[in-house]
Write a protein that holds these residues in place. Sequence first.
Motif, short mmCIF file in Angstrom:
data_model
loop_
_atom_site.label_atom_id
_atom_site.label_comp_id
_atom_site.label_asym_id
_atom_site.label_seq_id
_atom_site.Cartn_x
_atom_site.Cartn_y
_atom_site.Cartn_z
N THR A 230 47.28 -8.36 -12.64
CA THR A 230 48.67 -8.04 -12.35
C THR A 230 49.47 -9.29 -12.06
OG1 THR A 230 48.11 -7.67 -10.04
CG2 THR A 230 48.14 -5.74 -11.48
N THR B 263 53.84 -12.75 -12.92
CA THR B 263 53.34 -11.39 -13.08
C THR B 263 52.88 -11.17 -14.52
OG1 THR B 263 55.63 -10.68 -13.48
CG2 THR B 263 54.75 -10.44 -11.25
N ASP C 272 58.50 -11.88 -13.68
CA ASP C 272 58.70 -12.47 -12.36
C ASP C 272 57.88 -13.75 -12.25
OD1 ASP C 272 58.67 -9.16 -11.23
OD2 ASP C 272 60.42 -10.48 -11.15
N TYR D 142 57.35 -17.23 -9.66
CA TYR D 142 57.59 -17.73 -8.32
C TYR D 142 57.11 -19.18 -8.23
CZ TYR D 142 57.49 -12.65 -7.66
OH TYR D 142 57.71 -11.29 -7.78
N ARG E 215 47.92 -4.46 -7.17
CA ARG E 215 49.37 -4.51 -7.11
C ARG E 215 49.81 -4.64 -5.65
NH1 ARG E 215 51.87 -3.12 -11.77
NH2 ARG E 215 50.58 -2.14 -13.37
N TYR E 216 50.56 -5.67 -5.39
CA TYR E 216 51.05 -5.90 -4.05
C TYR E 216 52.58 -5.78 -4.02
CZ TYR E 216 46.52 -7.82 -2.70
OH TYR E 216 45.19 -7.99 -2.43
N SER E 217 53.07 -5.65 -2.83
CA SER E 217 54.51 -5.70 -2.64
C SER E 217 54.77 -6.40 -1.32
CB SER E 217 55.12 -4.29 -2.63
OG SER E 217 54.59 -3.55 -1.56
N GLY E 218 56.01 -6.68 -1.08
CA GLY E 218 56.33 -7.36 0.17
C GLY E 218 56.68 -8.81 -0.06
N ASP E 219 57.11 -9.40 0.98
CA ASP E 219 57.57 -10.78 0.89
C ASP E 219 56.42 -11.75 0.69
OD1 ASP E 219 60.09 -10.22 3.44
OD2 ASP E 219 60.13 -9.87 1.28
N TYR F 288 53.89 -12.23 -1.03
CA TYR F 288 52.46 -11.92 -1.21
C TYR F 288 51.82 -12.85 -2.24
CZ TYR F 288 53.61 -9.76 -5.66
OH TYR F 288 54.04 -9.56 -6.94
N TYR F 289 52.62 -13.26 -3.22
CA TYR F 289 52.09 -14.07 -4.33
C TYR F 289 51.68 -15.48 -3.86
CZ TYR F 289 56.95 -15.32 -3.77
OH TYR F 289 58.15 -15.67 -3.22
N THR G 290 45.63 -13.01 -1.41
CA THR G 290 46.06 -12.04 -2.41
C THR G 290 45.14 -12.01 -3.62
OG1 THR G 290 48.38 -12.16 -1.76
CG2 THR G 290 47.95 -11.54 -4.04
#
Length: 126
Positions: A30, A50, A55, A57, A100-104, A106-107, A112
Amino acid sequence: QVQLVESGGGLVQAGGSLRLSCAASVRTFTIMGWFRQAPGKEREFVAAITRSGGDRYYADSVKGRGTISRDNAKNTVYLQMSTLKPEDTAVYYCAATYTRYSGDDYYSLPATYEYWGQGTQVTVSP
């Protein structure tokens, strides 16, 4: 067996550029990322992308100098680095996760990622 194999490291003069590659044995991750670790320092986030590539970062330290991309047909992620500085010297690691993660941010967290490559050395001479 999941494998991540980095390549493209080496010795380069300050101001130069490199392209690192990470070949994965599977393509369903992911998110994939690059981290680096300099001697005596903790592993730090560099960039992540991603699966769709939609996306991307970057760490502040490489913004404007680094570009992460992926070629899903080749199961490969790239990190193009330009205007290299001696402080970019480190072992660069590729990392990946199926989760699959979410939130500030995380990447940017090593925790992770379940899978890691062996690393490739990048040395930037003054």
